[in-house]
Scaffold this motif. Structure first.
Motif, short mmCIF file in Angstrom:
data_model
loop_
_atom_site.label_atom_id
_atom_site.label_comp_id
_atom_site.label_asym_id
_atom_site.label_seq_id
_atom_site.Cartn_x
_atom_site.Cartn_y
_atom_site.Cartn_z
N MET A 183 6.38 37.12 -13.52
CA MET A 183 6.69 35.77 -13.09
C MET A 183 7.76 35.19 -14.03
SD MET A 183 4.02 32.66 -12.62
CE MET A 183 4.36 31.39 -11.48
N PRO A 184 8.82 34.56 -13.46
CA PRO A 184 9.86 33.99 -14.32
C PRO A 184 9.31 32.82 -15.13
CG PRO A 184 10.24 33.41 -12.01
CD PRO A 184 9.08 34.36 -12.05
N ASN A 185 9.91 32.59 -16.30
CA ASN A 185 9.48 31.44 -17.09
C ASN A 185 10.09 30.16 -16.49
OD1 ASN A 185 12.11 31.04 -18.18
ND2 ASN A 185 11.67 32.46 -19.84
N ASN A 186 9.63 29.02 -16.99
CA ASN A 186 10.07 27.74 -16.42
C ASN A 186 11.57 27.51 -16.56
OD1 ASN A 186 7.53 27.07 -15.48
ND2 ASN A 186 6.98 25.92 -17.32
N ALA A 187 12.16 27.92 -17.67
CA ALA A 187 13.60 27.77 -17.86
C ALA A 187 14.36 28.59 -16.82
CB ALA A 187 14.00 28.18 -19.27
N ASP A 188 13.88 29.79 -16.50
CA ASP A 188 14.54 30.62 -15.48
C ASP A 188 14.45 29.96 -14.10
OD1 ASP A 188 15.27 32.56 -17.32
OD2 ASP A 188 13.47 33.78 -16.95
N VAL A 238 14.28 26.76 -13.48
CA VAL A 238 15.23 25.64 -13.50
C VAL A 238 16.65 26.15 -13.34
CG1 VAL A 238 16.21 23.84 -14.98
CG2 VAL A 238 13.72 24.07 -14.75
N ARG A 239 17.00 27.25 -14.01
CA ARG A 239 18.34 27.82 -13.84
C ARG A 239 18.58 28.22 -12.38
NH1 ARG A 239 16.88 30.05 -18.92
NH2 ARG A 239 18.27 29.35 -20.58
N ARG A 240 17.58 28.79 -11.74
CA ARG A 240 17.69 29.16 -10.32
C ARG A 240 17.92 27.93 -9.45
NH1 ARG A 240 12.43 32.47 -9.44
NH2 ARG A 240 12.85 31.88 -7.30
N LEU A 252 14.13 20.65 -20.53
CA LEU A 252 15.22 19.68 -20.69
C LEU A 252 16.54 20.40 -20.48
CD1 LEU A 252 14.00 17.83 -23.90
CD2 LEU A 252 13.76 17.07 -21.52
N VAL A 253 17.43 19.78 -19.70
CA VAL A 253 18.71 20.40 -19.40
C VAL A 253 19.83 19.39 -19.62
CG1 VAL A 253 20.10 21.57 -17.64
CG2 VAL A 253 17.62 21.83 -17.63
N LEU A 254 20.81 19.79 -20.40
CA LEU A 254 22.05 19.03 -20.55
C LEU A 254 23.12 19.85 -19.84
CD1 LEU A 254 23.76 16.73 -21.82
CD2 LEU A 254 24.06 18.24 -23.81
N TYR A 255 23.86 19.20 -18.94
CA TYR A 255 24.86 19.95 -18.19
C TYR A 255 26.08 19.08 -17.91
CZ TYR A 255 22.90 17.48 -14.15
OH TYR A 255 22.44 16.50 -13.29
N LEU A 299 12.69 18.16 -16.39
CA LEU A 299 12.01 18.74 -15.24
C LEU A 299 10.62 19.18 -15.66
CD1 LEU A 299 15.22 19.88 -15.32
CD2 LEU A 299 14.55 20.44 -12.99
N THR A 300 9.64 18.88 -14.82
CA THR A 300 8.26 19.28 -15.06
C THR A 300 7.90 20.32 -14.01
OG1 THR A 300 7.77 17.06 -15.86
CG2 THR A 300 5.89 18.46 -15.31
N LEU A 301 7.24 21.38 -14.44
CA LEU A 301 6.88 22.47 -13.53
C LEU A 301 5.39 22.76 -13.59
CD1 LEU A 301 9.86 23.17 -14.90
CD2 LEU A 301 9.69 25.01 -13.22
#
Length: 128
Positions: free
Chosen positions: A1-6, A8-10, A73-76, A92-94
């Protein structure tokens, strides 16, 4: 299973590549989205109001992705098709591999648009 950061990247990749079929399974049914323009809207309204903005996207440059248990948390930097750029921060909460909540933080309105003008422009776009 992908981690939460992965996950979010998707999500950001689906938005950038305009692949709604890729983002839909990542968004929970009981999803909540908040920004300076949106006050806790649900999944259906998110796809109606926010997803059409993917048509304006040239690229999303992820600068920092920080995972802490169920929060990412994502800065973009967002690069619009017009060439305009602006930066946002999102929390983002997962849960169980899906995004349940997004809170967007930004300063000046993207492209200098008022809240009403931003919503009007999003409503005029038709991205399925």
């Amino acid at each position: 299973m992908p981690n939460n950061a992965d996950i979010v990247r998707r999500c950001f990749n689906a938005y950038e590549t305009k692949q709604r079929e890729a983002i839909e399974p990542l968004i929970a049914e009981k999803f909540r989205f908040s920004s300076p323009y949106d006050d806790g809207i649900g999944r259906v309204e998110y796809f109606a109001r926010c997803w059409p903005n993917s048509a304006l996207t040239r690229a999303i440059h992820l600068e920092h992705v920080v995972e802490d248990r169920d929060t990412v948390l994502v800065l973009y930097e967002f690069e619009a098709a017009s060439g305009a750029r602006f930066r946002n921060m999102e929390r983002l909460t997962l849960k169980d591999g899906q995004i349940t909540e997004v809170e967007v933080f930004f300063g000046d309105p993207p492209g200098g648009l008022s809240k009403l003008a931003w919503r009007k422009r999003a409503a005029e776009l038709s991205v399925e």
